[in-house]
Design a protein around this motif. Structure first.
Motif, PDB file in Angstrom:
ATOM      1  N   CYS A  84       0.805  -1.217   0.000  1.00 55.62           N
ATOM      2  CA  CYS A  84       0.000   0.000   0.000  1.00 55.62           C
ATOM      3  C   CYS A  84       0.840   1.270   0.000  1.00 55.62           C
ATOM      4  O   CYS A  84       0.299   2.373  -0.075  1.00 55.62           O
ATOM      5  CB  CYS A  84      -0.963  -0.003   1.203  1.00 55.62           C
ATOM      6  N   CYS A  95       2.993  -4.337   7.974  1.00 53.42           N
ATOM      7  CA  CYS A  95       2.345  -3.053   7.757  1.00 53.42           C
ATOM      8  C   CYS A  95       1.152  -2.892   8.697  1.00 53.42           C
ATOM      9  O   CYS A  95       0.287  -3.749   8.756  1.00 53.42           O
ATOM     10  CB  CYS A  95       1.884  -2.975   6.301  1.00 53.42           C
ATOM     11  N   ALA A 100       0.379  -6.298   5.324  1.00 57.52           N
ATOM     12  CA  ALA A 100       1.359  -6.974   4.469  1.00 57.52           C
ATOM     13  C   ALA A 100       2.652  -7.205   5.238  1.00 57.52           C
ATOM     14  O   ALA A 100       3.038  -6.411   6.093  1.00 57.52           O
ATOM     15  CB  ALA A 100       1.639  -6.135   3.223  1.00 57.52           C
TER      16      ALA A 100
HETATM   17 ZN   LIG Z   1       0.540  -1.803   3.679  1.00 59.42          ZN
END
Ligand SMILES: [Zn+2]
Length: 108
Positions: A84, A95, A100
């Motif tokens: 992202c 993240c 992620a």
């Molecule tokens: Zn991310």
């Protein structure tokens, strides 16, 4: 079978497994899917664990794990989420925005 490392971080165990497999060390992650169903077990009992199947590879495996941990402790710098694009502080292994995993190459 020998336990090489355990951590409360799935991401870290996953990264270490990739690292060891890259060096032709056969390893297994245990407790990978147990978190959340912990019940009355002490928390550390249900942490994900990394095991190797061949005992003679233990020294090499520990060396790789410790080398990796030492380099990641020093690498406290910010990294960018590949999914992202969010900027993430160095101590996080995933993240916070989209979940992620941190790319392996951002640790070193
Ligand atoms: Zn991310």
């Amino acid at each position: 079978m020998k336990k090489v490392y355990s951590s409360d971080s799935f991401f870290l165990i996953g990264h270490l497994r990739e690292l060891l497999e890259h060096h032709h060390i056969t390893c297994i992650a245990k407790n990978e899917f147990l978190l959340g169903g912990a019940g009355e077990l002490p928390p550390t009992e249900c942490w994900p664990e990394l095991w190797i199947t061949e005992d003679f590879q233990y020294e090499k495996a520990r060396e790789l794990v410790e080398g990796f941990l030492a380099s990641s402790a020093e690498a406290g710098s910010e990294w960018r989420c590949p999914a992202c694009g969010e900027g993430i502080e160095g101590q996080f292994s995933a993240c916070w925005r989209c979940g992620a995993e941190r790319p392996l190459d951002s640790w070193s």
